[in-house]
Design a protein around this motif. Structure first.
Motif, PDB file in Angstrom:
ATOM      1  N   ASP A   8       4.145 -15.977 -13.883  1.00 23.79           N
ATOM      2  CA  ASP A   8       3.298 -15.339 -14.886  1.00 23.79           C
ATOM      3  C   ASP A   8       1.934 -15.001 -14.292  1.00 23.79           C
ATOM      4  N   ASP A   9       1.160 -14.234 -15.035  1.00 25.56           N
ATOM      5  CA  ASP A   9      -0.153 -13.786 -14.555  1.00 25.56           C
ATOM      6  C   ASP A   9      -1.060 -14.955 -14.207  1.00 25.56           C
ATOM      7  N   GLU A  10      -1.070 -15.981 -15.043  1.00 25.10           N
ATOM      8  CA  GLU A  10      -1.960 -17.115 -14.832  1.00 25.10           C
ATOM      9  C   GLU A  10      -1.655 -17.833 -13.515  1.00 25.10           C
ATOM     10  N   TRP A  12       0.061 -16.611 -10.887  1.00 21.87           N
ATOM     11  CA  TRP A  12      -0.180 -15.667  -9.792  1.00 21.87           C
ATOM     12  C   TRP A  12      -1.664 -15.654  -9.419  1.00 21.87           C
ATOM     13  N   ASP A  13      -2.511 -15.504 -10.442  1.00 20.58           N
ATOM     14  CA  ASP A  13      -3.949 -15.436 -10.197  1.00 20.58           C
ATOM     15  C   ASP A  13      -4.502 -16.747  -9.655  1.00 20.58           C
ATOM     16  N   GLU A  14      -4.069 -17.873 -10.228  1.00 18.30           N
ATOM     17  CA  GLU A  14      -4.590 -19.176  -9.792  1.00 18.30           C
ATOM     18  C   GLU A  14      -4.124 -19.514  -8.374  1.00 18.30           C
ATOM     19  N   HIS A  16      -3.520 -17.395  -5.997  1.00 16.24           N
ATOM     20  CA  HIS A  16      -4.310 -16.580  -5.072  1.00 16.24           C
ATOM     21  C   HIS A  16      -5.796 -16.961  -5.088  1.00 16.24           C
ATOM     22  N   ARG A  17      -6.234 -17.684  -6.077  1.00 14.63           N
ATOM     23  CA  ARG A  17      -7.600 -18.208  -6.087  1.00 14.63           C
ATOM     24  C   ARG A  17      -7.692 -19.458  -5.210  1.00 14.63           C
ATOM     25  N   ASN A  20      -7.098 -19.682  -0.316  1.00 16.36           N
ATOM     26  CA  ASN A  20      -8.192 -18.823   0.106  1.00 16.36           C
ATOM     27  C   ASN A  20      -8.124 -18.440   1.586  1.00 16.36           C
ATOM     28  N   ARG A  62       4.353  -9.124  -5.389  1.00 16.36           N
ATOM     29  CA  ARG A  62       4.629  -9.929  -6.578  1.00 16.36           C
ATOM     30  C   ARG A  62       6.048  -9.704  -7.096  1.00 16.36           C
ATOM     31  N   SER A 113     -10.965 -17.379  -3.099  1.00  9.34           N
ATOM     32  CA  SER A 113     -10.730 -15.930  -2.951  1.00  9.34           C
ATOM     33  C   SER A 113     -10.564 -15.266  -4.288  1.00  9.34           C
TER      34      SER A 113
END
Length: 113
Positions: A8-10, A12-14, A16-17, A20, A62, A113
């Motif tokens: 999910d988006d959450e 995926w984003d976390e 990649h955060r 780093n 993705r 990141s």
């Protein structure tokens, strides 16, 4: 389209955060980490299995991420958060701690990141 539902988006984003390091930085680190006078590891096989999984995910689009990748992503996010503050601001620590996190693609001395 079904493969995209694996993450999910959450997540995926976390992922990649907290990851780093670039794929090149991680690949170089995994080779360096296992280099030593008593190790004869092949460069492409150097590093931890989780480190290789992270490297593989970083090299994917993705839409190519599968269920196994999503599980690895969640494991990495959980491990990094368990050992870091939520803000992930650069911080020093014991060398072995930094090395362990870097094997997951997270350098605690770099900003997120």
């Amino acid at each position: 389209m079904a493969a995209q539902a694996a993450v999910d988006d959450e997540l995926w984003d976390e992922f990649h955060r907290v990851v780093n390091m670039t794929s090149r930085e991680l690949a170089d680190w995994l080779r360096t980490r296992d280099a030593g006078p008593e190790t004869e590891t092949l460069p492409d096989q150097a590093g931890t299995p989780t480190g290789h999984d992270v490297l593989s995910i970083l090299r994917k689009r993705r839409s190519d991420v599968d269920t196994h990748d999503a599980e690895v992503m969640q494991k990495v996010v959980d491990r990094v958060h368990a050992q870091r503050r939520d803000d992930l601001e650069p911080t020093g620590g014991e060398d072995h701690w930094r090395r362990r996190l870097m094997s997951l693609g997270h350098d605690p001395l770099k900003p997120p990141s």
